[in-house]
Every structure is written in structure tokens, then in C-alpha cells.
Design a protein around this motif. Sequence first.
Motif, PDB file in Angstrom:
ATOM      1  N   LEU A   1     -16.196  -0.273   8.302  1.00 50.42           N
ATOM      2  CA  LEU A   1     -15.696  -1.646   8.306  1.00 50.42           C
ATOM      3  C   LEU A   1     -14.259  -1.696   7.790  1.00 50.42           C
ATOM      4  O   LEU A   1     -13.428  -2.429   8.329  1.00 50.42           O
ATOM      5  CB  LEU A   1     -16.611  -2.541   7.472  1.00 50.42           C
ATOM      6  N   ALA A   2     -13.951  -0.891   6.780  1.00 46.79           N
ATOM      7  CA  ALA A   2     -12.582  -0.841   6.260  1.00 46.79           C
ATOM      8  C   ALA A   2     -11.632  -0.294   7.326  1.00 46.79           C
ATOM      9  O   ALA A   2     -10.507  -0.790   7.482  1.00 46.79           O
ATOM     10  CB  ALA A   2     -12.524   0.020   5.002  1.00 46.79           C
ATOM     11  N   GLN A   3     -12.076   0.708   8.086  1.00 48.90           N
ATOM     12  CA  GLN A   3     -11.241   1.253   9.161  1.00 48.90           C
ATOM     13  C   GLN A   3     -10.985   0.201  10.237  1.00 48.90           C
ATOM     14  O   GLN A   3      -9.873   0.073  10.736  1.00 48.90           O
ATOM     15  CB  GLN A   3     -11.924   2.462   9.794  1.00 48.90           C
TER      16      GLN A   3
ATOM     17  N   SER B   1       0.840  -1.197   0.000  1.00 44.82           N
ATOM     18  CA  SER B   1       0.000   0.000   0.000  1.00 44.82           C
ATOM     19  C   SER B   1       0.875   1.247   0.000  1.00 44.82           C
ATOM     20  O   SER B   1       1.931   1.295   0.606  1.00 44.82           O
ATOM     21  CB  SER B   1      -0.892   0.003   1.241  1.00 44.82           C
TER      22      SER B   1
ATOM     23  N   PRO C   1      -9.308   7.850   6.794  1.00 38.74           N
ATOM     24  CA  PRO C   1      -9.915   7.129   5.672  1.00 38.74           C
ATOM     25  C   PRO C   1     -10.152   8.014   4.463  1.00 38.74           C
ATOM     26  O   PRO C   1     -10.159   9.239   4.552  1.00 38.74           O
ATOM     27  CB  PRO C   1     -11.257   6.680   6.269  1.00 38.74           C
TER      28      PRO C   1
ATOM     29  N   ASP D   1     -15.952   4.440   5.179  1.00 38.70           N
ATOM     30  CA  ASP D   1     -16.289   3.027   5.356  1.00 38.70           C
ATOM     31  C   ASP D   1     -15.758   2.555   6.705  1.00 38.70           C
ATOM     32  O   ASP D   1     -14.569   2.311   6.869  1.00 38.70           O
ATOM     33  CB  ASP D   1     -15.678   2.222   4.207  1.00 38.70           C
TER      34      ASP D   1
ATOM     35  N   THR E   1     -10.977  -2.990   9.860  1.00 37.91           N
ATOM     36  CA  THR E   1     -10.083  -4.008   9.312  1.00 37.91           C
ATOM     37  C   THR E   1      -8.627  -3.571   9.423  1.00 37.91           C
ATOM     38  O   THR E   1      -7.764  -4.339   9.858  1.00 37.91           O
ATOM     39  CB  THR E   1     -10.454  -4.304   7.844  1.00 37.91           C
ATOM     40  N   VAL E   2      -8.345  -2.326   9.053  1.00 35.15           N
ATOM     41  CA  VAL E   2      -6.978  -1.796   9.154  1.00 35.15           C
ATOM     42  C   VAL E   2      -6.547  -1.750  10.622  1.00 35.15           C
ATOM     43  O   VAL E   2      -5.437  -2.150  10.973  1.00 35.15           O
ATOM     44  CB  VAL E   2      -6.870  -0.400   8.502  1.00 35.15           C
TER      45      VAL E   2
END
Length: 149
Positions: A78-80, A20, A67, A76, A82-83
Motif C-alpha cells: 500500500l505504501a508503494q 524525504s 521499498p 508494504d 501511494t508513492v
Amino acid sequence: MYRSSLEVMKATIRQVMGESSWPIYVEALPAELMVPAFYLEHQASSAETTGVSTVRFEIQWQVMVLPEMPAGGVPDGLAQLTVADRLREAFMRGPVLTAPEGTVFQVEAFTGGTGETGMFLTVTLSTQYTPSAAVPEAPLVQELHWKGI
């Protein structure tokens, strides 16, 4: 110790994110902020003498996951999460982290939460070291002869 702890934080984040290209900002955000990104901020630090020539250094860093903001303005969640979960796993895996120049830090605490701009994680690191001026020139313990009573 400040620079070493910063470098171990950045190295751990880069390890988690792999290929990334998320930028890592430290202590200040530029006017042209690129998101998604990470923001590192020093929260607190202390040093305590633990022996004749040993000092325990503790430092706390806050990592913000900034984000990407979609058109609706709601990131998002859920994306946060996950990270954040990947970062938690990386920081708590050891729980020892080694800075690029070799300083070894122990992860003392890891907490997190959410804020208006994203998710934040607080990581407390500690290490022990011997300051260069801490080595006494004369021995601290000398032989003592006692005549009994």
C-alpha cells in the motif's frame, strides 16, 4: 538531451517526495544500498527529423520504487502504491515538465507495474530542438521565373 531529461525526472521525484531523504540512484546500485530509494534507468531513446531544422527527441526512463524491507521480507504494498500514485499525478499533471536548465519536455506516456524488488513506473518524455548544424547556409527556397508555354 539525456542529461536534461534525467534532471527533470529527478526534480519531479524530489518535488513529490518533499522533505524525504530517499536517495535517487541512476543506472547502477551501490553495494551498500539505502532503502527506501528510487532507481532511475534509461530504457530507450530516439531522434527523428521533423522539419528542415527541427528534431524530435524521445526518451524513456524507468523509475523503480525500492521499498524498505521489513523483518518478514514483504514490503508494504500500500505504501508503494501511494508513492506510485503521487508520482503518476506529478508526471501527468502538466503534462509539460521543465528541466532546471530550461528544456521543456512533454510527458508522452506513463505506465507502471510491480516486480520482485518493488514497483516500477515507465515515463516517456519528448522534446523538440534545433541542432546547431541543422541551420542551412544558403536558403532552401529560391525565386524561380517560368516562361509560360
